[in-house]
Design a protein around this motif. Structure first.
Motif, PDB file in Angstrom:
ATOM      1  N   LEU A   1       9.309   4.565   6.887  1.00  0.00           N
ATOM      2  CA  LEU A   1       8.247   5.563   7.028  1.00  0.00           C
ATOM      3  C   LEU A   1       7.058   4.907   7.721  1.00  0.00           C
ATOM      4  CD1 LEU A   1       7.264   8.419   6.543  1.00  0.00           C
ATOM      5  CD2 LEU A   1       6.463   7.722   4.292  1.00  0.00           C
ATOM      6  N   ILE A   2       6.701   5.464   8.872  1.00  0.00           N
ATOM      7  CA  ILE A   2       5.546   4.965   9.624  1.00  0.00           C
ATOM      8  C   ILE A   2       4.358   5.839   9.262  1.00  0.00           C
ATOM      9  CG2 ILE A   2       4.620   4.519  11.922  1.00  0.00           C
ATOM     10  CD1 ILE A   2       7.579   4.527  12.911  1.00  0.00           C
ATOM     11  N   MET A   3       3.279   5.226   8.828  1.00  0.00           N
ATOM     12  CA  MET A   3       2.095   6.004   8.460  1.00  0.00           C
ATOM     13  C   MET A   3       0.931   5.539   9.322  1.00  0.00           C
ATOM     14  SD  MET A   3       2.645   5.672   4.363  1.00  0.00           S
ATOM     15  CE  MET A   3       2.040   7.208   3.717  1.00  0.00           C
ATOM     16  N   ASP A   4       0.462   6.437  10.175  1.00  0.00           N
ATOM     17  CA  ASP A   4      -0.605   6.085  11.107  1.00  0.00           C
ATOM     18  C   ASP A   4      -1.931   6.558  10.518  1.00  0.00           C
ATOM     19  OD1 ASP A   4      -2.075   5.385  13.269  1.00  0.00           O
ATOM     20  OD2 ASP A   4      -0.964   6.585  14.730  1.00  0.00           O
ATOM     21  N   GLU A   5      -2.775   5.628  10.175  1.00  0.00           N
ATOM     22  CA  GLU A   5      -4.063   5.923   9.543  1.00  0.00           C
ATOM     23  C   GLU A   5      -3.876   6.909   8.381  1.00  0.00           C
ATOM     24  OE1 GLU A   5      -6.581   4.249  10.404  1.00  0.00           O
ATOM     25  OE2 GLU A   5      -6.309   3.644  12.485  1.00  0.00           O
ATOM     26  N   PRO A   6      -3.087   6.515   7.369  1.00  0.00           N
ATOM     27  CA  PRO A   6      -2.711   7.486   6.343  1.00  0.00           C
ATOM     28  C   PRO A   6      -3.871   8.008   5.495  1.00  0.00           C
ATOM     29  CG  PRO A   6      -2.019   5.278   5.715  1.00  0.00           C
ATOM     30  CD  PRO A   6      -2.507   5.191   7.129  1.00  0.00           C
ATOM     31  N   THR A   7      -4.991   7.315   5.498  1.00  0.00           N
ATOM     32  CA  THR A   7      -6.082   7.778   4.623  1.00  0.00           C
ATOM     33  C   THR A   7      -7.319   8.191   5.399  1.00  0.00           C
ATOM     34  OG1 THR A   7      -7.007   5.570   4.345  1.00  0.00           O
ATOM     35  CG2 THR A   7      -5.300   6.231   2.787  1.00  0.00           C
ATOM     36  N   ARG A   8      -7.148   8.445   6.697  1.00  0.00           N
ATOM     37  CA  ARG A   8      -8.317   8.845   7.482  1.00  0.00           C
ATOM     38  C   ARG A   8      -8.858  10.193   7.007  1.00  0.00           C
ATOM     39  NH1 ARG A   8      -8.354   8.126  13.772  1.00  0.00           N
ATOM     40  NH2 ARG A   8      -8.802   6.040  13.044  1.00  0.00           N
ATOM     41  N   GLY A   9     -10.157  10.243   6.815  1.00  0.00           N
ATOM     42  CA  GLY A   9     -10.802  11.495   6.457  1.00  0.00           C
ATOM     43  C   GLY A   9     -10.444  12.002   5.071  1.00  0.00           C
ATOM     44  N   ILE A  10     -10.147  11.066   4.182  1.00  0.00           N
ATOM     45  CA  ILE A  10      -9.714  11.454   2.841  1.00  0.00           C
ATOM     46  C   ILE A  10     -10.649  10.805   1.831  1.00  0.00           C
ATOM     47  CG2 ILE A  10      -7.866  11.061   1.169  1.00  0.00           C
ATOM     48  CD1 ILE A  10      -5.918  11.393   3.432  1.00  0.00           C
ATOM     49  N   ASP A  11     -10.929  11.513   0.742  1.00  0.00           N
ATOM     50  CA  ASP A  11     -11.871  10.948  -0.221  1.00  0.00           C
ATOM     51  C   ASP A  11     -11.229   9.811  -1.015  1.00  0.00           C
ATOM     52  OD1 ASP A  11     -11.001  11.966  -3.048  1.00  0.00           O
ATOM     53  OD2 ASP A  11     -10.751  13.653  -1.666  1.00  0.00           O
ATOM     54  N   VAL A  12     -12.091   9.035  -1.682  1.00  0.00           N
ATOM     55  CA  VAL A  12     -11.654   7.789  -2.305  1.00  0.00           C
ATOM     56  C   VAL A  12     -10.527   7.986  -3.323  1.00  0.00           C
ATOM     57  CG1 VAL A  12     -12.439   5.787  -3.609  1.00  0.00           C
ATOM     58  CG2 VAL A  12     -13.954   6.871  -1.950  1.00  0.00           C
ATOM     59  N   GLY A  13     -10.657   9.026  -4.140  1.00  0.00           N
ATOM     60  CA  GLY A  13      -9.645   9.251  -5.178  1.00  0.00           C
ATOM     61  C   GLY A  13      -8.270   9.483  -4.590  1.00  0.00           C
ATOM     62  N   ALA A  14      -8.225  10.347  -3.556  1.00  0.00           N
ATOM     63  CA  ALA A  14      -6.945  10.665  -2.925  1.00  0.00           C
ATOM     64  C   ALA A  14      -6.387   9.436  -2.211  1.00  0.00           C
ATOM     65  CB  ALA A  14      -7.119  11.821  -1.944  1.00  0.00           C
ATOM     66  N   LYS A  15      -7.290   8.605  -1.657  1.00  0.00           N
ATOM     67  CA  LYS A  15      -6.841   7.377  -1.006  1.00  0.00           C
ATOM     68  C   LYS A  15      -6.039   6.523  -1.985  1.00  0.00           C
ATOM     69  CE  LYS A  15     -10.164   6.387   2.611  1.00  0.00           C
ATOM     70  NZ  LYS A  15     -11.177   5.502   3.158  1.00  0.00           N
ATOM     71  N   TYR A  16      -6.597   6.341  -3.160  1.00  0.00           N
ATOM     72  CA  TYR A  16      -5.957   5.502  -4.163  1.00  0.00           C
ATOM     73  C   TYR A  16      -4.564   6.039  -4.496  1.00  0.00           C
ATOM     74  CZ  TYR A  16      -5.665   2.373  -8.172  1.00  0.00           C
ATOM     75  OH  TYR A  16      -5.291   1.378  -9.031  1.00  0.00           O
ATOM     76  N   GLU A  17      -4.483   7.369  -4.630  1.00  0.00           N
ATOM     77  CA  GLU A  17      -3.184   7.982  -4.944  1.00  0.00           C
ATOM     78  C   GLU A  17      -2.180   7.742  -3.822  1.00  0.00           C
ATOM     79  OE1 GLU A  17      -3.999  11.853  -7.647  1.00  0.00           O
ATOM     80  OE2 GLU A  17      -4.863  11.914  -5.662  1.00  0.00           O
ATOM     81  N   ILE A  18      -2.666   7.803  -2.578  1.00  0.00           N
ATOM     82  CA  ILE A  18      -1.758   7.585  -1.452  1.00  0.00           C
ATOM     83  C   ILE A  18      -1.270   6.136  -1.429  1.00  0.00           C
ATOM     84  CG2 ILE A  18      -1.672   7.467   1.082  1.00  0.00           C
ATOM     85  CD1 ILE A  18      -3.309  10.102   1.042  1.00  0.00           C
ATOM     86  N   TYR A  19      -2.152   5.181  -1.763  1.00  0.00           N
ATOM     87  CA  TYR A  19      -1.711   3.780  -1.841  1.00  0.00           C
ATOM     88  C   TYR A  19      -0.621   3.630  -2.897  1.00  0.00           C
ATOM     89  CZ  TYR A  19      -6.094   2.933   0.657  1.00  0.00           C
ATOM     90  OH  TYR A  19      -7.112   2.957   1.561  1.00  0.00           O
ATOM     91  N   GLN A  20      -0.818   4.297  -4.029  1.00  0.00           N
ATOM     92  CA  GLN A  20       0.193   4.227  -5.110  1.00  0.00           C
ATOM     93  C   GLN A  20       1.540   4.748  -4.629  1.00  0.00           C
ATOM     94  OE1 GLN A  20      -2.017   6.451  -8.101  1.00  0.00           O
ATOM     95  NE2 GLN A  20      -1.989   4.653  -9.451  1.00  0.00           N
TER      96      GLN A  20
END
Lengths: 501, 327
Positions: A424-443
């Protein structure tokens, strides 16, 4: 004559929720090239937009040749001798060079009450200005026939013809070949000797060394300092650009990379201006970060791996077997998925429901008798993902465009979870996303890695790149310039490789 | 406050339908013949083949395309069907030596012929990247030319009885045409809602690049859409021809515009990605009611065209307005 051609003092600018510029200074001497450097998002472009009145600054003052100015639009800036050559040129390619030079200010002549465009004067004047930048071109040629660098020179000639005494060059070499860069530099040097000043925005250290007299460094919207180029080393520049504390918190990176899953060898774009000879390996259960500055061609390389872009040469192996990828469909069939950078442009299907957006890449799995879709099973899949990724939505029938950026991104991730690719290639997966959602995406990313998938993450955010990658490839100027892992993966090292050219 | 605005928006967005509803009510009260069963049945018969054309066009519209060759394909199919189904002793029979084929085989031949043109439309739009508006405009002229060549511009008549029966007959008072309409609509409804092709179609209309990145075979899907559309035009042409007992090259002229207008009135967005089979049916019904109402009010045919034109422009303006309001 004033000591400085341009002075900007204490410039601050806030956008809702972000302080984009905080007390920034910039002083440019007459007849010099002043480099403006900083990471992605350091505020260089915002500063220039404030100068040209595109953004209204909250605080600060601008002096041109010692005179205080109040500039409210680019036209006024030009009137005061300030011009900008944009990163992305916006000319009219189907019209002539002369018409582009005089766009919006065509010389007129009168036949009684009738005013018509004076083509003769316009063409003659254009020849004169083109000679000024050593471009002996027929002014009646279509602009679109010129190369990008030649168009840039036309833009510079245009600025000079309008009596510009300070020209901003924003990443002027990002799409130029080496010879073209040399041609550009000779024009810049020539104009410099005649008293024109330049602000030169670039990420490329070697170029800055070649052309700049002074340098100002910015970091996270703040002013770091200004130096004469002779007084600062390359290492010092890198250090000043990244010198921040890593405070962001990331989930524990407890996945364990295994054997090699995918190998890319010698990928070279069909365009000379894009990625060249890029090779890398991706392991099972690994998160491989791709770092670099904007314009390094990371996105282009990955889009080629996924079949959106085309290559002149190069090979790709999956599980040791060579595969051929000519379009996204091929990539998906081989078990490669990609979350693109431009969520709005190539991610969401705006006017469709969340359910449709989640299932679109895996409908093949839900066919009954080869024809009818099992809508009940699809709904189960969607509900499953909505729950698992805690997508906040009233129902799966909701249109995706009504969701927040973070939730939209989770829907796109669900699309690929449903498709279940190996890579899975993720290009800037957390751009324009708030901090909480970022953390969930990292998980989610770490969870996928634990399941044995290979994840490639392109990230322009240094802390994120260091925080969630097992290994980092750094790109600069179309090439892979470094590979970092473990102790070596530091901000300084990434930046060193990212500015190598 | 916000509710008030919603009511206003709803009124404006459905303005055309509401306006026509008022017109229909007005005509029903003032001209009793308009609300007679005979007229309603007549309306249904008139609308049926038009719905089939509009269903074909709807797929093109949903993928941000269009099909301007629809009307001429209806005409060509109608003429071909007529020629093949002329009585052996029909005066001026165009293909005197053509064998007497089964009526449904003739329908299949018409569909096959039109699907070739649909295939070309699809290839031109999907592979050559010609804007659908231009590509199908060219096809419109090509198909018209072919129809002229085939018929020599001679009107066709003297149909076999079985052709007349399958198109004009009825069972238990329900016209066959109406039954065909229901079958066609049901199949298309199933395709749009329960097949991969349907989902892909909406995805392409919603965001073509995103659909491609998600593995949708955009080119193949578009080609299927244009071929399906062409088959539907062929069916409609066959029905029109049989229904009126004769055909000429002018059959179907500008039906594509009526179909596009009907789709738009029925909520198929010209910006792509949105549209339902029910909407298409409602759109055609509304359009046919408009025409019928004006007839019953004794409005001169010439003025009817002006009214229809206004309805088309207003309908699309309102549709675009919805899209912009949502930004």
């Amino acid at each position: 004559m004033a000591e400085y051609r341009l002075e900007m003092h204490g410039i601050s600018k806030s956008f809702p929720g972000v302080k984009a510029l905080d007390n920034v200074n910039l002083s440019v001497r007459p007849g010099t090239v002043h480099a403006l450097m900083g990471e992605n998002g350091a505020g260089k472009s915002t500063l220039m937009k404030c100068l040209f009145g595109i953004y209204k600054m909250d605080e600060g003052e601008v002096l041109v040749d010692g005179q205080k100015m109040n500039i409210s639009n680019p036209d006024e800036a030009l009137h005061h001798g300030l011009a900008m050559v944009h990163q992305e040129l916006q000319p009219v390619p189907d019209r002539t060079i002369a018409e582009n030079m005089y766009l919006g200010r065509y010389p007129l002549k009168s036949y009684g009450p009738l005013k018509v465009i004076d083509h003769k004067t316009m063409n003659e004047e254009t020849v004169k200005w083109l000679e000024n930048v050593k471009m002996p071109f027929d002014p009646k040629r279509k602009l679109g026939e010129l190369s990008i660098s030649q168009m840039q020179s036309v833009e510079i000639a245009k600025a000079v013809s309008q009596d510009a005494r300070l020209i901003i060059l924003d990443e002027p070499t990002s799409s130029l070949t080496e010879n073209e860069v040399e041609a550009l530099f000779s024009i810049v040097r020539d104009l410099k000797s005649r008293g024109v000043s330049f602000v030169y925005i670039s990420h490329k250290m070697a170029e800055i060394r070649q052309i700049a007299d002074d340098i100002t460094i910015m970091r996270d919207g703040t002013y770091v300092g200004s130096w004469n180029m002779n007084d600062i080393s390359d290492n010092e520049i890198v250090k000043q650009m990244v010198g921040r504390e890593l405070t962001n918190v990331y989930p524990p990176l407890d996945n364990e990379p295994g054997e090699i899953l995918m190998e890319v060898k010698g990928y070279t774009s069909i365009s000379d201006r894009s990625f060249q000879d890029c090779s890398f390996k991706l392991r099972r259960g690994e998160i491989l970060g791709f770092g670099g500055l904007v314009g390094a061609q990371r996105t282009e390389l990955m889009e080629a791996v996924f079949g959106i872009r085309h290559i002149k040469s190069g090979e790709i192996f999956l599980n040791g077997k060579q595969i051929s990828i000519k379009c996204p469909h091929d990539a998906i069939k081989n078990g490669i998925g990609m979350i693109t950078e431009d969520r709005r442009g190539t991610g969401i299907l705006g006017c469709l429901s969340i359910a449709d957006n989640v299932s679109i890449a895996s409908l093949d799995n839900y066919l009954e008798a080869g024809v009818k879709l099992n809508t009940k099973k699809i709904e189960e899949l969607v509900q499953d993902n909505v729950g698992k990724l805690s997508i906040k939505t009233p129902s799966s029938k909701e249109l995706i465009r009504n969701l927040s950026g973070g939730n939209q991104q989770k829907v796109i991730i669900s699309r690929w979870l449903a498709n279940n690719p190996d890579v899975l290639i993720m290009d800037e997966p957390t751009r324009g996303i708030d901090v909480g959602a970022k953390y969930e995406i990292y998980q989610i990313m770490i969870e996928l890695a634990k399941q044995g998938k290979g994840i490639i993450m392109i990230s322009s955010e240094m802390p994120e790149l260091l925080g969630v990658s097992n290994r980092i490839m750094v790109m600069c100027n179309k090439r892979i310039t470094g590979e970092l892992s473990g102790e070596e993966a530091t901000q300084e090292n990434v930046m060193k490789y990212a500015t190598q050219f | 406050m916000s509710k008030k605005i919603n009511i206003k928006d709803t009124l404006i967005n459905n303005g055309i339908v509401l306006l026509l509803a008022v017109l229909v009510v007005y005509v029903s009260i003032n001209v009793p013949a308009f609300r007679s069963f005979a007229n309603l049945k007549n309306l249904a018969i008139n609308a049926a083949p038009r719905v089939i054309v509009a269903l074909g066009v709807s797929g093109c519209l949903i993928t941000k395309g269009t099909d301007l060759s629809a009307g001429r394909m209806v005409g060509l199919a109608g003429c071909l069907a007529g020629i093949m189904l002329q009585k052996p002793d029909a005066p001026g029979k165009i293909w005197p030596n053509f064998p007497q084929l089964n009526v449904f085989l003739v329908l299949l031949i018409c569909m096959a012929v039109c699907s070739v043109f649909g295939l070309i439309n699809g290839i031109v739009v999907a592979y050559l990247n010609v804007p659908a508006f231009i590509g199908t405009l060219g096809m419109q002229m090509i198909v018209y030319g072919i129809a002229l060549v085939v018929t020599n511009a001679v009107p066709i008549g003297g149909y076999r009885a079985d052709f007349t029966t399958v198109t004009q007959g009825n069972v238990a008072g329900i016209p066959f045409l109406f039954i065909y309409l229901v079958i066609a609509a049901a199949i298309i409804w199933f395709v749009y809602n329960y097949t991969r092709h349907g989902k892909y179609m909406y995805a392409i209309g919603g965001n073509e690049s995103a659909a491609e990145v998600s593995g949708v075979n955009v080119k193949k899907t578009k080609i299927i859409i244009y071929v399906t559309a062409a088959c539907l035009y062929a069916i409609a042409g066959f029905l029109f021809s049989g229904k009126s007992g004769g055909a000429s090259v002018n059959l179907g002229m500008s039906y594509e515009l009526e179909a596009i207008a009907a789709c738009t009135i029925g909520g198929v967005s010209v910006n792509g990605g949105i549209g339902r089979v029910s909407g298409v049916i409602i759109g055609v019904a509304v359009f046919e009611l408009l025409k019928s109402s004006l007839q019953f009010l004794g409005v001169n045919t010439n003025y009817q065209f002006i009214a229809q034109g206004i309805v088309i422009v207003v309908a699309i303006a309102l549709d675009i307005r919805k899209y912009i309001a949502k930004k």
